[in-house]
Design a protein around this motif. Structure first.
Motif, PDB file in Angstrom:
ATOM      1  N   THR A  50       0.897  -1.290  -0.030  1.00  0.00           N
ATOM      2  CA  THR A  50      -0.086   0.052   0.056  1.00  0.00           C
ATOM      3  C   THR A  50       0.922   1.214  -0.053  1.00  0.00           C
ATOM      4  OG1 THR A  50      -0.109  -0.123   2.280  1.00  0.00           O
ATOM      5  CG2 THR A  50      -2.236  -0.917   1.315  1.00  0.00           C
ATOM      6  N   SER A  51       1.935   1.017   0.027  1.00  0.00           N
ATOM      7  CA  SER A  51       2.880   2.390   0.046  1.00  0.00           C
ATOM      8  C   SER A  51       4.130   1.986  -0.723  1.00  0.00           C
ATOM      9  CB  SER A  51       3.330   2.448   1.608  1.00  0.00           C
ATOM     10  OG  SER A  51       3.980   1.705   2.052  1.00  0.00           O
ATOM     11  N   LEU A  54       4.755   0.436  -4.007  1.00  0.00           N
ATOM     12  CA  LEU A  54       3.425  -0.569  -3.920  1.00  0.00           C
ATOM     13  C   LEU A  54       3.713  -1.870  -4.369  1.00  0.00           C
ATOM     14  CD1 LEU A  54       0.931   1.823  -6.007  1.00  0.00           C
ATOM     15  CD2 LEU A  54       1.362   1.797  -3.533  1.00  0.00           C
ATOM     16  N   PHE A 146      10.201   0.812   3.087  1.00  0.00           N
ATOM     17  CA  PHE A 146       9.009   1.023   3.369  1.00  0.00           C
ATOM     18  C   PHE A 146       9.022   2.561   4.120  1.00  0.00           C
ATOM     19  CE2 PHE A 146       8.906  -2.378   6.593  1.00  0.00           C
ATOM     20  CZ  PHE A 146       8.656  -1.687   7.761  1.00  0.00           C
ATOM     21  N   THR A 149       5.218   6.317   7.610  1.00  0.00           N
ATOM     22  CA  THR A 149       3.791   5.874   7.727  1.00  0.00           C
ATOM     23  C   THR A 149       3.489   4.716   8.140  1.00  0.00           C
ATOM     24  OG1 THR A 149       3.523   5.950   5.305  1.00  0.00           O
ATOM     25  CG2 THR A 149       3.150   7.930   6.390  1.00  0.00           C
ATOM     26  N   GLU A 150       4.289   3.697   7.810  1.00  0.00           N
ATOM     27  CA  GLU A 150       3.980   2.365   8.394  1.00  0.00           C
ATOM     28  C   GLU A 150       4.213   1.876   9.670  1.00  0.00           C
ATOM     29  OE1 GLU A 150       2.287   0.679   5.352  1.00  0.00           O
ATOM     30  OE2 GLU A 150       2.405   2.774   4.888  1.00  0.00           O
TER      31      GLU A 150
ATOM     32  N   TYR B  34       9.044   5.643  -6.089  1.00  0.00           N
ATOM     33  CA  TYR B  34       9.756   5.754  -4.599  1.00  0.00           C
ATOM     34  C   TYR B  34      11.184   5.367  -4.810  1.00  0.00           C
ATOM     35  CZ  TYR B  34       9.867   4.909   0.221  1.00  0.00           C
ATOM     36  OH  TYR B  34      10.325   5.068   1.866  1.00  0.00           O
ATOM     37  N   HIS B 126       5.534   8.515  -2.689  1.00  0.00           N
ATOM     38  CA  HIS B 126       4.563   7.966  -1.538  1.00  0.00           C
ATOM     39  C   HIS B 126       4.587   8.452  -0.184  1.00  0.00           C
ATOM     40  CE1 HIS B 126       2.606   5.499  -4.522  1.00  0.00           C
ATOM     41  NE2 HIS B 126       3.918   5.475  -5.144  1.00  0.00           N
ATOM     42  N   GLN B 127       3.520   9.207   0.222  1.00  0.00           N
ATOM     43  CA  GLN B 127       3.413   9.574   1.839  1.00  0.00           C
ATOM     44  C   GLN B 127       4.454  10.291   2.345  1.00  0.00           C
ATOM     45  OE1 GLN B 127       2.834   6.073   1.083  1.00  0.00           O
ATOM     46  NE2 GLN B 127       0.720   6.272   0.786  1.00  0.00           N
ATOM     47  N   THR B 128       5.801   9.875   2.187  1.00  0.00           N
ATOM     48  CA  THR B 128       6.923  10.655   2.962  1.00  0.00           C
ATOM     49  C   THR B 128       7.898  11.091   2.098  1.00  0.00           C
ATOM     50  OG1 THR B 128       7.979   8.493   3.108  1.00  0.00           O
ATOM     51  CG2 THR B 128       7.079   9.416   5.094  1.00  0.00           C
TER      52      THR B 128
END
Lengths: 164, 134
Positions: A50-51, A54, A146, A149-150, B34, B126-128
């Motif tokens: 999901t991050s 992916l 990863f 946020t995980e 990423y 992605h996110q960060t």
């Protein structure tokens, strides 16, 4: 409506990995576009996540979906360690379990020891601020491994499950 | 019946709008992959576009330890002072980019494929946004 949903899902899936010409890094005029492999072509075949990319990279390796080379020089010693480290001083968060196995499948001991991590339990004054700055775990997590946020992937062991 | 039809129509309109939004989102240039790294310590000063190094492509084929242990790449974008001479001599990228394991140095454009003016940095959306030191 259903058709619209299906089409939008397909479009969403197609947009998951940016085409190289459209990724804000590659020059769309570069002769490399069209020659280089597109991320979607390779990454859509691997176990999803999901991050990050992916892609669940550890799972991809464990399941044999990819078989990346461990060394180029035949004399290089490929080192794997299979011990877990529990980091218990995590405030109100669950305890961190660090699996050496998943890390040494990718990295060599010397990538972390002794330059970023001293090989002694309790010797490394790690905290989340330092990790967010790119130190300790943040050297890779948040950059190529990863992202930060995980939380629960590292903070994975409830405190009451730890034997005193 | 008429009410049902008008409901159907408005649903159709909403789904069409959704479709356009999705189509737009896929077309807008948003993010690098990423872990993509831009290497521009020397490239543009020496008249070449910046290098884009995609981690995702390489890690399908090589474990991190190959480059970051055997080849001696420091794990920080921009901290490796790599010259084309080093690569021709078989150091750093040149360990594989030698027309044996991967394409050789004559394929300048395949690595030097970045937009002009980008700083050495690790990118990816992605996110960060990536750690502070990068």
């Amino acid at each position: 409506m259903m058709l619209g949903l299906v089409v939008s899902m397909v479009l969403e899936a197609a947009g998951r990995w940016r085409p190289l010409a459209n990724d804000n890094l590659h020059d769309p005029e570069s002769p490399a576009i069209g020659v280089l492999q597109e991320p979607a072509e390779a990454l859509s075949q691997l176990p999803p996540d999901t991050s990050g990319n992916l892609v669940n990279w550890v799972k991809a390796l464990e399941e044999g979906k990819i078989n990346p080379r461990t060394n180029i020089r035949p004399e290089t010693k490929v080192r794997i360690r299979d011990t877990d480290v529990l980091m218990t001083e995590t405030g109100e968060m669950p305890v961190v379990r660090f699996p050496h196995k998943a890390h040494t499948m990718w990295l060599d001991c010397s990538n972390c020891h002794e330059q970023y991590f001293i090989s002694k339990v309790g010797a490394n004054p790690i905290n989340m601020l330092k990790i967010l700055e790119g130190k300790y775990c943040g050297r890779c997590h948040g950059a190529v491994a990863f992202p930060l946020t995980e939380c629960k992937r590292c903070h994975s062991v409830p405190r009451n499950k730890i034997k005193p | 019946m008429a009410r049902f039809l008008s409901q159907l129509k408005s649903m159709h309109r909403v789904s069409r709008l959704l479709l356009w939004v999705c189509a737009l989102m896929t077309m807008l240039p948003l993010h690098a992959e990423y872990g993509d790294v831009v290497l521009n310590r020397r490239a543009e000063k020496e008249g070449m576009p910046p290098v884009i190094y995609p981690h995702w492509f390489h890690r399908i084929r090589f474990r991190c330890k190959v480059c970051h242990f055997e080849l001696g790449f420091e794990m920080r974008a921009g901290s490796n002072d790599v010259t084309m001479q080093d690569i021709i001599d078989g150091k750093f990228c040149g360990m594989c980019h030698n027309d044996e394991v991967a394409w050789g140095v004559e394929n300048c454009d395949l690595c030097h494929s970045g937009r002009p003016g980008m700083k050495s940095h690790i990118y990816g959306g992605h996110q960060t946004a990536g750690p502070g030191i990068w």
